[in-house]
Design a protein around this motif. Structure first.
Motif, PDB file in Angstrom:
ATOM      1  N   HIS A 146       3.011  26.702 -44.619  1.00 58.56           N
ATOM      2  CA  HIS A 146       3.135  26.003 -45.903  1.00 58.56           C
ATOM      3  C   HIS A 146       1.973  26.419 -46.807  1.00 58.56           C
ATOM      4  O   HIS A 146       0.807  26.214 -46.458  1.00 58.56           O
ATOM      5  N   PRO A 147       2.250  27.012 -47.973  1.00 59.65           N
ATOM      6  CA  PRO A 147       1.179  27.535 -48.837  1.00 59.65           C
ATOM      7  C   PRO A 147       0.087  26.528 -49.179  1.00 59.65           C
ATOM      8  O   PRO A 147      -1.105  26.868 -49.146  1.00 59.65           O
ATOM      9  N   LEU A 148       0.479  25.279 -49.505  1.00 63.78           N
ATOM     10  CA  LEU A 148      -0.522  24.263 -49.842  1.00 63.78           C
ATOM     11  C   LEU A 148      -1.348  23.882 -48.622  1.00 63.78           C
ATOM     12  O   LEU A 148      -2.583  23.859 -48.672  1.00 63.78           O
ATOM     13  N   LYS A 149      -0.669  23.596 -47.512  1.00 62.13           N
ATOM     14  CA  LYS A 149      -1.382  23.202 -46.294  1.00 62.13           C
ATOM     15  C   LYS A 149      -2.295  24.319 -45.807  1.00 62.13           C
ATOM     16  O   LYS A 149      -3.402  24.065 -45.321  1.00 62.13           O
ATOM     17  N   ARG A 150      -1.822  25.557 -45.915  1.00 61.56           N
ATOM     18  CA  ARG A 150      -2.638  26.701 -45.492  1.00 61.56           C
ATOM     19  C   ARG A 150      -3.920  26.791 -46.324  1.00 61.56           C
ATOM     20  O   ARG A 150      -5.011  27.000 -45.794  1.00 61.56           O
ATOM     21  N   GLY A 151      -3.773  26.612 -47.637  1.00 65.37           N
ATOM     22  CA  GLY A 151      -4.931  26.668 -48.508  1.00 65.37           C
ATOM     23  C   GLY A 151      -5.911  25.542 -48.235  1.00 65.37           C
ATOM     24  O   GLY A 151      -7.130  25.762 -48.183  1.00 65.37           O
ATOM     25  N   LEU A 152      -5.391  24.328 -48.070  1.00 64.01           N
ATOM     26  CA  LEU A 152      -6.261  23.182 -47.780  1.00 64.01           C
ATOM     27  C   LEU A 152      -6.981  23.364 -46.443  1.00 64.01           C
ATOM     28  O   LEU A 152      -8.145  22.976 -46.299  1.00 64.01           O
ATOM     29  N   TYR A 153      -6.271  23.958 -45.470  1.00 65.58           N
ATOM     30  CA  TYR A 153      -6.892  24.203 -44.168  1.00 65.58           C
ATOM     31  C   TYR A 153      -8.009  25.234 -44.291  1.00 65.58           C
ATOM     32  O   TYR A 153      -9.078  25.085 -43.681  1.00 65.58           O
ATOM     33  N   MET A 154      -7.790  26.265 -45.105  1.00 64.37           N
ATOM     34  CA  MET A 154      -8.828  27.269 -45.299  1.00 64.37           C
ATOM     35  C   MET A 154     -10.039  26.675 -46.027  1.00 64.37           C
ATOM     36  O   MET A 154     -11.188  27.036 -45.738  1.00 64.37           O
ATOM     37  N   LEU A 155      -9.796  25.746 -46.948  1.00 61.28           N
ATOM     38  CA  LEU A 155     -10.909  25.036 -47.574  1.00 61.28           C
ATOM     39  C   LEU A 155     -11.697  24.251 -46.527  1.00 61.28           C
ATOM     40  O   LEU A 155     -12.928  24.242 -46.533  1.00 61.28           O
ATOM     41  N   LYS A 156     -10.959  23.598 -45.634  1.00 60.65           N
ATOM     42  CA  LYS A 156     -11.595  22.805 -44.581  1.00 60.65           C
ATOM     43  C   LYS A 156     -12.466  23.675 -43.690  1.00 60.65           C
ATOM     44  O   LYS A 156     -13.572  23.272 -43.283  1.00 60.65           O
ATOM     45  N   LEU A 157     -11.992  24.882 -43.382  1.00 60.69           N
ATOM     46  CA  LEU A 157     -12.790  25.801 -42.571  1.00 60.69           C
ATOM     47  C   LEU A 157     -14.068  26.206 -43.298  1.00 60.69           C
ATOM     48  O   LEU A 157     -15.042  26.620 -42.676  1.00 60.69           O
ATOM     49  N   ASN A 158     -14.052  26.082 -44.625  1.00 62.60           N
ATOM     50  CA  ASN A 158     -15.231  26.387 -45.433  1.00 62.60           C
ATOM     51  C   ASN A 158     -16.017  25.128 -45.798  1.00 62.60           C
ATOM     52  O   ASN A 158     -16.878  25.160 -46.685  1.00 62.60           O
ATOM     53  N   GLY A 159     -15.700  24.027 -45.127  1.00 61.66           N
ATOM     54  CA  GLY A 159     -16.461  22.796 -45.323  1.00 61.66           C
ATOM     55  C   GLY A 159     -16.083  22.006 -46.563  1.00 61.66           C
ATOM     56  O   GLY A 159     -16.855  21.165 -47.016  1.00 61.66           O
ATOM     57  N   VAL A 160     -14.894  22.252 -47.127  1.00 60.61           N
ATOM     58  CA  VAL A 160     -14.460  21.557 -48.341  1.00 60.61           C
ATOM     59  C   VAL A 160     -13.184  20.766 -48.044  1.00 60.61           C
ATOM     60  O   VAL A 160     -12.227  21.302 -47.479  1.00 60.61           O
ATOM     61  N   THR A 161     -13.178  19.496 -48.424  1.00 56.40           N
ATOM     62  CA  THR A 161     -12.004  18.649 -48.236  1.00 56.40           C
ATOM     63  C   THR A 161     -11.614  18.017 -49.556  1.00 56.40           C
ATOM     64  O   THR A 161     -12.470  17.460 -50.259  1.00 56.40           O
ATOM     65  N   ILE A 162     -10.340  18.113 -49.906  1.00 54.94           N
ATOM     66  CA  ILE A 162      -9.840  17.492 -51.130  1.00 54.94           C
ATOM     67  C   ILE A 162      -9.238  16.136 -50.766  1.00 54.94           C
ATOM     68  O   ILE A 162      -8.311  16.065 -49.960  1.00 54.94           O
ATOM     69  N   PRO A 163      -9.736  15.047 -51.341  1.00 59.98           N
ATOM     70  CA  PRO A 163      -9.178  13.717 -51.036  1.00 59.98           C
ATOM     71  C   PRO A 163      -7.751  13.591 -51.545  1.00 59.98           C
ATOM     72  O   PRO A 163      -7.332  14.311 -52.455  1.00 59.98           O
TER      73      PRO A 163
END
Length: 252
Positions: A146-163
């Motif tokens: 899923h493009p959105l989930k994939r992007g959010l997961y990659m952010l998480k791997l970089n220490g960033v979380t979107i509420p």
């Protein structure tokens, strides 16, 4: 002088013997690894790099298996290292550019090897490892496909979380989203309008995906975060439109 020469000769002799012994052990180890090699094209080339602090011995036969998915001697499935990413599990590069076709192919290969049904007659420990890996594979597939989930997961791997609720968007963009939602509301029973809105929304999501891929390629995490926040809103509209299509029986 004689005693000194004798001592040096003995030291040299035993040093050489020790080195030869070590060399023989290494050769023997290499022989066993090659002889008992388990072909596994999906992730065997990557797993040994995932965790340097994972267990070095097979839980089943105590063999030094490094951290491969399967023990190279008894071929028992090993416990997953804790720091595996979803990309590691799927055996694909950590990139936003991965295609759905590639993810689906890797997932099918994983399921063939790890599906719990293949371990029905195995020991309880092997069944547990299989279930754990199979569960991780399912989560990895669901996220990375899923493009959105994939992007959010990659952010998480970089220490960033979107509420879930974020106000990090400008008023102009929020007005655009409100207008889009009103258009969806007005098209509740209009098949033609719904199809048109679906096409428009898919085009926006496609363009956002390309921009996000560019941002991650350039390691611009802040830009990727901004774009993914926008994508969340359009993905929400996409979910509404899919439900409308389903309720109206629209098939394309």
């Amino acid at each position: 002088m004689y005693l000194r020469r004798t001592f040096l000769n003995l030291a040299r002799k035993y040093s050489i013997s020790y080195l030869n012994s070590i060399k023989q052990q290494r050769n023997l180890h290499s022989y066993h690894v090659v002889k008992n090699y388990v072909p596994y094209s999906v992730i065997s080339t990557n797993v040994s790099q995932y965790s340097s602090d994972s267990p070095l011995k097979c839980w089943n036969c105590n063999y030094m298996y490094k951290s491969d998915l399967f023990c190279s001697k008894c071929k028992a499935l090993q416990e997953p290292p804790e720091n595996l990413t979803y990309f590691d599990i799927m055996g694909i590069p950590k990139s936003y550019d991965v295609t759905l076709t590639e993810i689906q192919r890797k997932y099918k290969e994983l399921q063939k090897l790890l599906h719990p049904d293949k371990f029905g007659n195995k020991t309880e420990a092997k069944q547990q490892f299989s279930e754990k890996f199979s569960s991780l594979a399912n989560k990895a597939y669901s996220t990375l496909s899923h493009p959105l989930k994939r992007g959010l997961y990659m952010l998480k791997l970089n220490g960033v979380t979107i509420p879930d609720e974020t106000d990090n968007v400008n008023a102009e963009f929020l007005m655009e989203i409100m207008e889009k939602n009103e258009e969806v509301e007005d098209a509740m029973t209009d098949t033609g309008k719904i199809k048109k809105l679906v096409q428009e929304n898919e085009a926006v999501l496609k363009n956002l995906s390309m921009e996000i891929a560019d941002a991650f390629r350039g390691n611009d995490i802040k830009k990727a975060e901004t774009l993914l926040i926008r994508m969340k809103y359009f993905d929400s509209i996409s979910t509404r439109l899919k439900k409308l299509k389903h309720d109206l029986g629209i098939v394309e």
